[in-house]
Design a protein around this motif. Structure first.
Motif, PDB file in Angstrom:
ATOM      1  N   MET A 149      25.168  22.917  -0.052  1.00 54.38           N
ATOM      2  CA  MET A 149      24.824  22.045   1.060  1.00 54.38           C
ATOM      3  C   MET A 149      25.649  22.394   2.302  1.00 54.38           C
ATOM      4  O   MET A 149      25.161  22.292   3.420  1.00 54.38           O
ATOM      5  CB  MET A 149      25.061  20.592   0.622  1.00 54.38           C
ATOM      6  N   ASP A 150      26.902  22.782   2.058  1.00 58.75           N
ATOM      7  CA  ASP A 150      27.775  23.130   3.174  1.00 58.75           C
ATOM      8  C   ASP A 150      27.279  24.380   3.893  1.00 58.75           C
ATOM      9  O   ASP A 150      27.323  24.454   5.121  1.00 58.75           O
ATOM     10  CB  ASP A 150      29.203  23.329   2.661  1.00 58.75           C
ATOM     11  N   LYS A 151      26.770  25.352   3.127  1.00 55.88           N
ATOM     12  CA  LYS A 151      26.246  26.580   3.731  1.00 55.88           C
ATOM     13  C   LYS A 151      24.997  26.285   4.554  1.00 55.88           C
ATOM     14  O   LYS A 151      24.798  26.873   5.621  1.00 55.88           O
ATOM     15  CB  LYS A 151      25.920  27.607   2.654  1.00 55.88           C
ATOM     16  N   LEU A 152      24.167  25.394   4.048  1.00 50.55           N
ATOM     17  CA  LEU A 152      22.947  25.036   4.775  1.00 50.55           C
ATOM     18  C   LEU A 152      23.280  24.359   6.102  1.00 50.55           C
ATOM     19  O   LEU A 152      22.677  24.680   7.136  1.00 50.55           O
ATOM     20  CB  LEU A 152      22.080  24.121   3.913  1.00 50.55           C
ATOM     21  N   LEU A 153      24.248  23.474   6.086  1.00 46.18           N
ATOM     22  CA  LEU A 153      24.662  22.788   7.311  1.00 46.18           C
ATOM     23  C   LEU A 153      25.297  23.768   8.298  1.00 46.18           C
ATOM     24  O   LEU A 153      25.054  23.689   9.510  1.00 46.18           O
ATOM     25  CB  LEU A 153      25.648  21.672   6.973  1.00 46.18           C
ATOM     26  N   LYS A 154      26.062  24.707   7.773  1.00 49.29           N
ATOM     27  CA  LYS A 154      26.694  25.711   8.634  1.00 49.29           C
ATOM     28  C   LYS A 154      25.647  26.606   9.286  1.00 49.29           C
ATOM     29  O   LYS A 154      25.716  26.896  10.489  1.00 49.29           O
ATOM     30  CB  LYS A 154      27.674  26.553   7.822  1.00 49.29           C
ATOM     31  N   ARG A 155      24.629  27.014   8.538  1.00 47.73           N
ATOM     32  CA  ARG A 155      23.554  27.836   9.105  1.00 47.73           C
ATOM     33  C   ARG A 155      22.739  27.065  10.121  1.00 47.73           C
ATOM     34  O   ARG A 155      22.299  27.614  11.123  1.00 47.73           O
ATOM     35  CB  ARG A 155      22.655  28.367   8.000  1.00 47.73           C
ATOM     36  N   TYR A 156      22.526  25.790   9.863  1.00 46.25           N
ATOM     37  CA  TYR A 156      21.796  24.945  10.813  1.00 46.25           C
ATOM     38  C   TYR A 156      22.559  24.840  12.134  1.00 46.25           C
ATOM     39  O   TYR A 156      21.961  24.965  13.207  1.00 46.25           O
ATOM     40  CB  TYR A 156      21.567  23.560  10.211  1.00 46.25           C
ATOM     41  N   CYS A 157      23.860  24.639  12.052  1.00 45.48           N
ATOM     42  CA  CYS A 157      24.677  24.554  13.271  1.00 45.48           C
ATOM     43  C   CYS A 157      24.695  25.884  14.009  1.00 45.48           C
ATOM     44  O   CYS A 157      24.645  25.910  15.249  1.00 45.48           O
ATOM     45  CB  CYS A 157      26.093  24.106  12.927  1.00 45.48           C
ATOM     46  N   GLN A 158      24.739  26.990  13.284  1.00 49.12           N
ATOM     47  CA  GLN A 158      24.697  28.294  13.929  1.00 49.12           C
ATOM     48  C   GLN A 158      23.355  28.537  14.605  1.00 49.12           C
ATOM     49  O   GLN A 158      23.294  29.103  15.700  1.00 49.12           O
ATOM     50  CB  GLN A 158      24.966  29.398  12.915  1.00 49.12           C
ATOM     51  N   ALA A 159      22.274  28.096  13.967  1.00 52.49           N
ATOM     52  CA  ALA A 159      20.952  28.239  14.575  1.00 52.49           C
ATOM     53  C   ALA A 159      20.858  27.411  15.852  1.00 52.49           C
ATOM     54  O   ALA A 159      20.292  27.867  16.860  1.00 52.49           O
ATOM     55  CB  ALA A 159      19.868  27.821  13.591  1.00 52.49           C
ATOM     56  N   LEU A 160      21.418  26.211  15.840  1.00 50.84           N
ATOM     57  CA  LEU A 160      21.435  25.392  17.050  1.00 50.84           C
ATOM     58  C   LEU A 160      22.254  26.044  18.156  1.00 50.84           C
ATOM     59  O   LEU A 160      21.852  26.020  19.320  1.00 50.84           O
ATOM     60  CB  LEU A 160      21.992  23.998  16.746  1.00 50.84           C
ATOM     61  N   GLU A 161      23.392  26.616  17.787  1.00 47.26           N
ATOM     62  CA  GLU A 161      24.214  27.276  18.790  1.00 47.26           C
ATOM     63  C   GLU A 161      23.483  28.459  19.412  1.00 47.26           C
ATOM     64  O   GLU A 161      23.530  28.654  20.625  1.00 47.26           O
ATOM     65  CB  GLU A 161      25.526  27.740  18.164  1.00 47.26           C
ATOM     66  N   TRP A 162      22.790  29.254  18.587  1.00 47.62           N
ATOM     67  CA  TRP A 162      22.040  30.388  19.122  1.00 47.62           C
ATOM     68  C   TRP A 162      20.885  29.931  19.987  1.00 47.62           C
ATOM     69  O   TRP A 162      20.548  30.579  20.993  1.00 47.62           O
ATOM     70  CB  TRP A 162      21.543  31.291  17.997  1.00 47.62           C
ATOM     71  N   ALA A 163      20.252  28.817  19.623  1.00 48.01           N
ATOM     72  CA  ALA A 163      19.177  28.267  20.455  1.00 48.01           C
ATOM     73  C   ALA A 163      19.733  27.824  21.806  1.00 48.01           C
ATOM     74  O   ALA A 163      19.108  28.056  22.852  1.00 48.01           O
ATOM     75  CB  ALA A 163      18.497  27.107  19.745  1.00 48.01           C
ATOM     76  N   LEU A 164      20.908  27.202  21.799  1.00 47.41           N
ATOM     77  CA  LEU A 164      21.534  26.775  23.046  1.00 47.41           C
ATOM     78  C   LEU A 164      21.899  27.968  23.921  1.00 47.41           C
ATOM     79  O   LEU A 164      21.678  27.959  25.135  1.00 47.41           O
ATOM     80  CB  LEU A 164      22.783  25.935  22.758  1.00 47.41           C
ATOM     81  N   VAL A 165      22.435  29.009  23.305  1.00 50.07           N
ATOM     82  CA  VAL A 165      22.788  30.215  24.054  1.00 50.07           C
ATOM     83  C   VAL A 165      21.537  30.850  24.653  1.00 50.07           C
ATOM     84  O   VAL A 165      21.532  31.264  25.815  1.00 50.07           O
ATOM     85  CB  VAL A 165      23.544  31.214  23.144  1.00 50.07           C
ATOM     86  N   GLY A 166      20.487  30.915  23.868  1.00 53.79           N
ATOM     87  CA  GLY A 166      19.239  31.491  24.361  1.00 53.79           C
ATOM     88  C   GLY A 166      18.643  30.699  25.507  1.00 53.79           C
ATOM     89  O   GLY A 166      18.200  31.276  26.512  1.00 53.79           O
ATOM     90  N   LEU A 167      18.625  29.376  25.371  1.00 53.96           N
ATOM     91  CA  LEU A 167      18.089  28.533  26.442  1.00 53.96           C
ATOM     92  C   LEU A 167      18.920  28.659  27.717  1.00 53.96           C
ATOM     93  O   LEU A 167      18.375  28.710  28.821  1.00 53.96           O
ATOM     94  CB  LEU A 167      18.025  27.078  25.993  1.00 53.96           C
ATOM     95  N   LEU A 168      20.233  28.708  27.571  1.00 57.41           N
ATOM     96  CA  LEU A 168      21.095  28.843  28.739  1.00 57.41           C
ATOM     97  C   LEU A 168      20.893  30.192  29.415  1.00 57.41           C
ATOM     98  O   LEU A 168      20.835  30.270  30.650  1.00 57.41           O
ATOM     99  CB  LEU A 168      22.555  28.662  28.340  1.00 57.41           C
ATOM    100  N   ALA A 169      20.739  31.239  28.621  1.00 54.87           N
ATOM    101  CA  ALA A 169      20.515  32.569  29.194  1.00 54.87           C
ATOM    102  C   ALA A 169      19.181  32.625  29.928  1.00 54.87           C
ATOM    103  O   ALA A 169      19.101  33.172  31.038  1.00 54.87           O
ATOM    104  CB  ALA A 169      20.553  33.619  28.093  1.00 54.87           C
ATOM    105  N   VAL A 170      18.141  32.046  29.341  1.00 53.27           N
ATOM    106  CA  VAL A 170      16.830  32.020  29.995  1.00 53.27           C
ATOM    107  C   VAL A 170      16.911  31.243  31.304  1.00 53.27           C
ATOM    108  O   VAL A 170      16.373  31.671  32.336  1.00 53.27           O
ATOM    109  CB  VAL A 170      15.771  31.407  29.054  1.00 53.27           C
ATOM    110  N   MET A 171      17.608  30.124  31.279  1.00 59.97           N
ATOM    111  CA  MET A 171      17.728  29.295  32.474  1.00 59.97           C
ATOM    112  C   MET A 171      18.478  30.036  33.580  1.00 59.97           C
ATOM    113  O   MET A 171      18.053  30.025  34.744  1.00 59.97           O
ATOM    114  CB  MET A 171      18.450  27.993  32.130  1.00 59.97           C
ATOM    115  N   VAL A 172      19.552  30.721  33.241  1.00 56.14           N
ATOM    116  CA  VAL A 172      20.333  31.453  34.240  1.00 56.14           C
ATOM    117  C   VAL A 172      19.510  32.591  34.837  1.00 56.14           C
ATOM    118  O   VAL A 172      19.496  32.783  36.064  1.00 56.14           O
ATOM    119  CB  VAL A 172      21.645  31.982  33.611  1.00 56.14           C
TER     120      VAL A 172
END
Length: 60
Positions: free
Chosen positions: A1-24
């Motif tokens: 369960m801990d690995k799943l939560l960690k991957r979910y948080c990493q996916a969210l972080e990458w989505a945030l980075v991608g959205l910020l890069a697109v916006m810039v």
């Protein structure tokens, strides 16, 4: 369960980075086009606004 939560948080972080890069890129490109060529991409304003909204939603 801990690995799943960690991957979910990493996916969210990458989505945030991608959205910020697109916006810039969209905003910077639109500013350059308006300043240099006196024209801009009208869709970029709306797309950057949506990217900012989703960036806020995902970050919260």
């Amino acid at each position: 369960m801990d690995k799943l939560l960690k991957r979910y948080c990493q996916a969210l972080e990458w989505a945030l980075v991608g959205l910020l890069a697109v916006m810039v890129v969209l905003v910077f490109g639109n500013v350059v086009l308006r300043y240099a060529f006196n024209s801009g991409i009208t869709v970029s304003e709306e797309l950057s606004r949506w990217a900012f909204v989703w960036l806020t939603f995902l970050g919260a």
